[in-house]
Design a protein around this motif. Structure first.
Motif, PDB file in Angstrom:
ATOM      1  N   UNK A 163     -39.698 143.961  17.215  1.00  0.00           N
ATOM      2  CA  UNK A 163     -38.591 143.736  16.288  1.00  0.00           C
ATOM      3  C   UNK A 163     -37.253 144.266  16.777  1.00  0.00           C
ATOM      4  N   UNK A 164     -37.292 145.229  17.706  1.00  0.00           N
ATOM      5  CA  UNK A 164     -36.086 145.969  18.019  1.00  0.00           C
ATOM      6  C   UNK A 164     -35.009 145.112  18.669  1.00  0.00           C
ATOM      7  N   UNK A 165     -35.403 144.186  19.511  1.00  0.00           N
ATOM      8  CA  UNK A 165     -34.409 143.455  20.287  1.00  0.00           C
ATOM      9  C   UNK A 165     -34.421 141.957  19.981  1.00  0.00           C
ATOM     10  N   UNK A 166     -34.538 141.594  18.713  1.00  0.00           N
ATOM     11  CA  UNK A 166     -34.682 140.179  18.429  1.00  0.00           C
ATOM     12  C   UNK A 166     -33.389 139.397  18.641  1.00  0.00           C
ATOM     13  N   UNK A 167     -32.211 140.026  18.533  1.00  0.00           N
ATOM     14  CA  UNK A 167     -30.965 139.310  18.797  1.00  0.00           C
ATOM     15  C   UNK A 167     -30.896 138.922  20.265  1.00  0.00           C
ATOM     16  N   UNK A 168     -31.183 139.875  21.142  1.00  0.00           N
ATOM     17  CA  UNK A 168     -31.169 139.589  22.581  1.00  0.00           C
ATOM     18  C   UNK A 168     -32.236 138.561  22.938  1.00  0.00           C
ATOM     19  N   UNK A 169     -33.380 138.654  22.241  1.00  0.00           N
ATOM     20  CA  UNK A 169     -34.471 137.712  22.506  1.00  0.00           C
ATOM     21  C   UNK A 169     -34.063 136.291  22.138  1.00  0.00           C
ATOM     22  N   UNK A 170     -33.466 136.124  20.966  1.00  0.00           N
ATOM     23  CA  UNK A 170     -33.011 134.795  20.557  1.00  0.00           C
ATOM     24  C   UNK A 170     -31.918 134.283  21.477  1.00  0.00           C
ATOM     25  N   UNK A 171     -30.987 135.160  21.808  1.00  0.00           N
ATOM     26  CA  UNK A 171     -29.886 134.783  22.687  1.00  0.00           C
ATOM     27  C   UNK A 171     -30.410 134.315  24.044  1.00  0.00           C
ATOM     28  N   UNK A 172     -31.356 135.050  24.582  1.00  0.00           N
ATOM     29  CA  UNK A 172     -31.917 134.724  25.896  1.00  0.00           C
ATOM     30  C   UNK A 172     -32.667 133.396  25.871  1.00  0.00           C
ATOM     31  N   UNK A 173     -33.466 133.186  24.821  1.00  0.00           N
ATOM     32  CA  UNK A 173     -34.230 131.939  24.736  1.00  0.00           C
ATOM     33  C   UNK A 173     -33.322 130.725  24.561  1.00  0.00           C
ATOM     34  N   UNK A 174     -32.272 130.878  23.769  1.00  0.00           N
ATOM     35  CA  UNK A 174     -31.324 129.764  23.605  1.00  0.00           C
ATOM     36  C   UNK A 174     -30.556 129.494  24.888  1.00  0.00           C
ATOM     37  N   UNK A 175     -30.224 130.539  25.613  1.00  0.00           N
ATOM     38  CA  UNK A 175     -29.514 130.361  26.892  1.00  0.00           C
ATOM     39  C   UNK A 175     -30.373 129.579  27.883  1.00  0.00           C
ATOM     40  N   UNK A 176     -31.677 129.838  27.867  1.00  0.00           N
ATOM     41  CA  UNK A 176     -32.578 129.196  28.821  1.00  0.00           C
ATOM     42  C   UNK A 176     -32.788 127.714  28.536  1.00  0.00           C
ATOM     43  N   UNK A 177     -32.392 127.259  27.344  1.00  0.00           N
ATOM     44  CA  UNK A 177     -32.499 125.826  27.054  1.00  0.00           C
ATOM     45  C   UNK A 177     -31.445 125.036  27.818  1.00  0.00           C
ATOM     46  N   UNK A 178     -30.378 125.724  28.253  1.00  0.00           N
ATOM     47  CA  UNK A 178     -29.304 125.047  28.971  1.00  0.00           C
ATOM     48  C   UNK A 178     -28.331 124.318  28.071  1.00  0.00           C
ATOM     49  N   UNK A 203     -23.641 127.785  26.250  1.00  0.00           N
ATOM     50  CA  UNK A 203     -23.012 128.640  27.261  1.00  0.00           C
ATOM     51  C   UNK A 203     -23.072 130.098  26.802  1.00  0.00           C
ATOM     52  N   UNK A 204     -22.828 131.006  27.736  1.00  0.00           N
ATOM     53  CA  UNK A 204     -22.812 132.428  27.392  1.00  0.00           C
ATOM     54  C   UNK A 204     -21.740 132.723  26.345  1.00  0.00           C
ATOM     55  N   UNK A 205     -20.581 132.112  26.501  1.00  0.00           N
ATOM     56  CA  UNK A 205     -19.485 132.364  25.566  1.00  0.00           C
ATOM     57  C   UNK A 205     -19.813 131.833  24.171  1.00  0.00           C
ATOM     58  N   UNK A 206     -20.513 130.712  24.076  1.00  0.00           N
ATOM     59  CA  UNK A 206     -20.905 130.173  22.770  1.00  0.00           C
ATOM     60  C   UNK A 206     -21.885 131.113  22.071  1.00  0.00           C
ATOM     61  N   UNK A 207     -22.827 131.651  22.811  1.00  0.00           N
ATOM     62  CA  UNK A 207     -23.817 132.561  22.239  1.00  0.00           C
ATOM     63  C   UNK A 207     -23.180 133.890  21.837  1.00  0.00           C
ATOM     64  N   UNK A 208     -22.264 134.377  22.659  1.00  0.00           N
ATOM     65  CA  UNK A 208     -21.584 135.644  22.360  1.00  0.00           C
ATOM     66  C   UNK A 208     -20.723 135.545  21.113  1.00  0.00           C
ATOM     67  N   UNK A 209     -20.220 134.353  20.839  1.00  0.00           N
ATOM     68  CA  UNK A 209     -19.305 134.158  19.711  1.00  0.00           C
ATOM     69  C   UNK A 209     -20.036 133.830  18.412  1.00  0.00           C
ATOM     70  N   UNK A 210     -21.364 133.809  18.437  1.00  0.00           N
ATOM     71  CA  UNK A 210     -22.134 133.543  17.226  1.00  0.00           C
ATOM     72  C   UNK A 210     -22.230 134.802  16.358  1.00  0.00           C
ATOM     73  N   UNK A 211     -22.304 134.599  15.053  1.00  0.00           N
ATOM     74  CA  UNK A 211     -22.643 135.696  14.148  1.00  0.00           C
ATOM     75  C   UNK A 211     -24.170 135.808  14.105  1.00  0.00           C
TER      76      UNK A 211
END
Length: 267
Positions: A200-215, A218-226
């Motif tokens: 449970x501790x790192x679920x934001x990073x986990x979601x961010x990483x999995x979405x990034x891997x879909x291609x 972009x990194x900037x789009x993910x960083x700018x999400x709430x």
């Protein structure tokens, strides 16, 4: 209390009438930069959420007398917070960082407020840039509301502190001490933290990483999400893929005894 979905979907700042100001929906990058990671962020959020006195829980507690219930319900969460801060000085530091995240145009300081010839301790929220926004106070009249907005923005439900964290809290006065005892007594024993914290501790990073891997992001789009947008995007995107994959397996004659649920650990 709820937040209009249009505000959440558009990452809009949200007007809180109780303070006459807007609360910011922080971006993932801001959480990383200001709080220094999601582990610190959720740890601070957990501690702050524990300062809110659950008066409904007090009312439902069958072990308390009617007189005790009335006495406890008269104590404000803000007063309880101040009592805890008297014994745990880091709590104000953590709360201050959270306010910096949700009220980025303001500086938070402990201050005194005189009203009806009575002096009370408040949080004074002063604009960083004069004229950019209005100053306001956080006190017993609006503290619960502000924390509830913060919880909703972060998609948080009621959180439990770990046993070790509860034992470290030593409220400063008798009334707050009794509240802490009732809160602890009213909770179930905390499940094995160590076996769950990695899930449970790192679920934001986990979601961010999995979405990034879909291609597809972009990194900037993910960083700018709430947090809300990140969770909705993850659930909508990978949830759809998981269902499609499952349908494909069935269509090709495979029998699936246990299909992987990508969302089970972070929803």
């Amino acid at each position: 209390m709820h937040i209009d979905l249009l505000l959440l979907e558009n990452k809009s700042d949200i007007y809180i009438k109780e303070i006459g100001e807007f609360i910011h929906q922080p971006r993932i990058k801001e959480i990383s930069d200001i709080i220094q990671g999601e582990s610190s962020f959720f740890d601070s959020m957990n501690k702050v959420c524990q300062t809110i006195i659950d008066k409904k829980a007090i009312e439902k507690n069958k072990d308390l007398s009617k007189e005790t219930k009335e006495e406890l319900k008269q104590i404000a969460s803000f007063d309880y917070l101040l009592a805890l801060m008297g014994k745990n000085v880091t709590l104000f530091y953590e709360l201050n960082l959270l306010f910096k995240l949700f009220f980025p145009k303001h500086i938070c300081n402990l201050d005194k407020k005189i009203e009806n010839n009575k002096v009370s301790i408040v949080f004074s929220m002063t604009p960083i840039k004069e004229g950019s926004c209005k100053p306001f106070f956080i006190d017993k009249n609006n503290y619960d509301t502000i924390i509830e907005y913060i919880k909703l923005i972060c998609c948080l439900k009621s959180e439990l502190a770990s046993k070790s964290e509860e034992e470290e809290f030593n409220p400063a006065n008798e009334a707050a001490r009794r509240i802490m005892e009732q809160i602890q007594a009213g909770r179930k024993k905390v499940q094995e933290i160590k076996s769950k914290e990695n899930e449970a501790e790192y679920y934001l990073a986990k979601m961010q990483n999995l979405l990034r891997r879909t291609g597809k992001f972009s990194c900037s789009e993910l960083e700018d999400m709430t947090i809300y947008i990140l969770k909705q995007t993850y659930q909508g995107h990978l949830g759809f893929i998981a269902k499609e994959d499952q349908s494909l397996y069935h269509a090709n004659g495979f029998e699936i005894k246990e299909f992987i649920d990508w969302m089970k650990d972070i929803t």
